[in-house]
Design an enzyme around this catalytic site. Structure first.
Site, PDB file in Angstrom:
ATOM      1  CG  ASN A  84      15.741  48.606  32.014  1.00  0.00           C
ATOM      2  OD1 ASN A  84      15.937  49.147  33.186  1.00  0.00           O
ATOM      3  ND2 ASN A  84      14.990  47.699  31.519  1.00  0.00           N
ATOM      4  CG  HIS A 122      16.689  39.350  31.177  1.00  0.00           C
ATOM      5  ND1 HIS A 122      17.130  38.820  32.145  1.00  0.00           N
ATOM      6  CD2 HIS A 122      15.591  39.785  31.666  1.00  0.00           C
ATOM      7  CE1 HIS A 122      16.706  38.950  33.464  1.00  0.00           C
ATOM      8  NE2 HIS A 122      15.556  39.843  33.098  1.00  0.00           N
ATOM      9  CB  THR A 141      14.647  40.434  37.122  1.00  0.00           C
ATOM     10  OG1 THR A 141      14.861  41.166  35.688  1.00  0.00           O
ATOM     11  CG2 THR A 141      15.465  39.218  37.079  1.00  0.00           C
ATOM     12  CB  THR A 142      11.421  39.943  32.999  1.00  0.00           C
ATOM     13  OG1 THR A 142      11.288  41.238  33.291  1.00  0.00           O
ATOM     14  CG2 THR A 142      10.641  39.206  32.224  1.00  0.00           C
ATOM     15  CD  GLU A 161      14.378  42.470  24.777  1.00  0.00           C
ATOM     16  OE1 GLU A 161      13.471  43.538  24.884  1.00  0.00           O
ATOM     17  OE2 GLU A 161      15.155  42.404  25.975  1.00  0.00           O
ATOM     18  CG  HIS A 169      18.004  47.884  38.826  1.00  0.00           C
ATOM     19  ND1 HIS A 169      16.980  47.562  39.287  1.00  0.00           N
ATOM     20  CD2 HIS A 169      17.943  46.701  37.602  1.00  0.00           C
ATOM     21  CE1 HIS A 169      16.364  46.356  38.895  1.00  0.00           C
ATOM     22  NE2 HIS A 169      17.070  45.746  38.043  1.00  0.00           N
ATOM     23  CD  GLU A 191      11.994  45.985  29.689  1.00  0.00           C
ATOM     24  OE1 GLU A 191      11.760  45.530  30.842  1.00  0.00           O
ATOM     25  OE2 GLU A 191      13.039  45.890  29.111  1.00  0.00           O
ATOM     26  NE  ARG A 195       9.205  44.632  41.806  1.00  0.00           N
ATOM     27  CZ  ARG A 195       9.327  43.400  41.587  1.00  0.00           C
ATOM     28  NH1 ARG A 195      10.734  43.039  41.139  1.00  0.00           N
ATOM     29  NH2 ARG A 195       8.375  42.507  41.575  1.00  0.00           N
ATOM     30  NE  ARG A 238       9.415  44.602  37.844  1.00  0.00           N
ATOM     31  CZ  ARG A 238       9.032  43.218  37.857  1.00  0.00           C
ATOM     32  NH1 ARG A 238       8.076  42.666  38.144  1.00  0.00           N
ATOM     33  NH2 ARG A 238       9.952  42.054  37.071  1.00  0.00           N
ATOM     34  CG  HIS A 291       9.339  46.313  33.453  1.00  0.00           C
ATOM     35  ND1 HIS A 291       9.809  45.041  33.967  1.00  0.00           N
ATOM     36  CD2 HIS A 291       7.975  46.163  33.281  1.00  0.00           C
ATOM     37  CE1 HIS A 291       8.342  44.296  34.046  1.00  0.00           C
ATOM     38  NE2 HIS A 291       7.448  45.063  33.830  1.00  0.00           N
TER      39      HIS A 291
HETATM   40  N1  PXP Z   1      15.022  43.002  28.370  1.00  0.00           N
HETATM   41  C1  PXP Z   1      13.737  42.882  29.176  1.00  0.00           C
HETATM   42  C2  PXP Z   1      12.332  42.444  28.494  1.00  0.00           C
HETATM   43  C3  PXP Z   1      13.839  43.053  30.524  1.00  0.00           C
HETATM   44  O1  PXP Z   1      12.449  42.577  31.173  1.00  0.00           O
HETATM   45  C4  PXP Z   1      14.846  43.371  30.993  1.00  0.00           C
HETATM   46  C5  PXP Z   1      14.934  43.702  32.502  1.00  0.00           C
HETATM   47  O2  PXP Z   1      14.029  44.428  32.715  1.00  0.00           O
HETATM   48  C6  PXP Z   1      16.145  43.628  30.407  1.00  0.00           C
HETATM   49  C7  PXP Z   1      15.994  43.343  28.889  1.00  0.00           C
HETATM   50  C8  PXP Z   1      17.326  44.028  30.832  1.00  0.00           C
HETATM   51  O3  PXP Z   1      17.896  43.092  31.706  1.00  0.00           O
HETATM   52  P1  PXP Z   1      19.083  43.214  32.666  1.00  0.00           P
HETATM   53  O4  PXP Z   1      18.660  44.213  33.537  1.00  0.00           O
HETATM   54  O5  PXP Z   1      19.528  41.939  32.997  1.00  0.00           O
HETATM   55  O6  PXP Z   1      20.154  43.772  31.516  1.00  0.00           O
END
Ligand code: PXP
Length: 235
Positions: free
Chosen positions: A7, A188, A101-102, A152, A10, A71, A49, A45, A43
């Site tokens: 992901n 996550h 975050t989610t 997931e 960031h 996402e 952001r 959003r 993701h």
């Molecule tokens: N899975 C989902 C559904 C998420 O929303 C996120 C964060 O955007 C992640 C995985 C990745 O999480 P992390 O950034 O904590 O590794």
């Protein structure tokens, strides 16, 4: 072994801190693939952001042959975008403007009819759909009932308390989902300390990991980045 989907939100967070063009998440995605990432996840959003529409479009065109996961919240706007962009996987997540975050899995039970219709629309656009969900049997069963292809499993609680109890909750949720015929992903809060046991749960298809990888990238890259500018100053 599960596939690693990186992901890269960031990378875009750093770009948006200055509203400029660097670092570019598209280049970051290509470098992640050179590092043997199996896929890239973003993701998009509602408030844009970090990742924006341009990123999603360019990523979908430039990482062909690798898993591109989008996402998104289950909104009309996102239905439209995903139907045009055609990611390999759509992961539905809950979204609150104020959250950092989610914060948790989607409440599939609470919006069963809405989500069931929404998934039908995604499927009619030939999209494969995952639902980000807490390690809760009733929620997982509802995800199956409404037609999800994947779930997931939310590993956040395990990541916060990586003990045997939290690990077993994730593991049992994965097995329960697989028993229903769902494909299973996890993600996550996974990092360099807590990922290995999750990766060893049989038949997890994909791990989605973001923050820890981007954090580590900053640290392993900073020495070289400083050296490069120091050399330039000293010329
Ligand atoms: N899975 C989902 C559904 C998420 O929303 C996120 C964060 O955007 C992640 C995985 C990745 O999480 P992390 O950034 O904590 O590794």
């Amino acid at each position: 072994m599960p596939k690693l989907c990186v992901n890269i939100d960031h990378i875009a967070t750093v770009r948006e801190a200055r509203k400029t063009t660097e670092p570019d998440p598209i280049l970051g995605a290509k470098l992640a693939i050179l590092g043997r990432a199996d896929g890239i996840t973003v993701h998009l959003r509602e408030d844009r952001r970090h990742i924006n529409d341009r990123d999603v479009l360019l990523l979908s065109q430039s990482i062909k042959g690798h898993l591109f996961t989008l996402e998104m919240a289950a909104t009309d706007e996102m239905l439209d975008i995903s139907s045009k962009v055609k990611p390999a996987l759509v992961t539905l997540v809950p979204e609150k403007r104020q959250e950092l975050t989610t914060e948790g899995g989607l409440n599939a039970i609470g919006q069963k009819k809405y989500l069931s219709d929404y998934l039908r629309k995604l499927h009619s656009n030939n999209l494969t759909v995952s639902i980000f969900i807490n390690a809760d049997k009733e929620q997982i069963k509802t995800a199956k009932d409404i037609g999800a292809d994947f779930v997931e499993i939310h590993t956040g609680p395990y990541a916060e308390n990586p003990n045997e109890k939290e690990f077993n909750i994730v593991k049992e949720a994965v097995f329960f989902a697989q028993g229903l015929g769902l494909k299973t992903n996890a993600g996550h809060g996974l990092n360099y300390q807590n990922t290995k046991p999750i990766a060893q749960i049989p038949n997890i298809e994909q791990l989605h990991i973001g923050h820890s990888i981007i954090s580590r990238a900053v640290m392993v890259g900073i020495k070289e980045a400083v050296k490069e500018i120091k050399d330039l100053i000293n010329l």
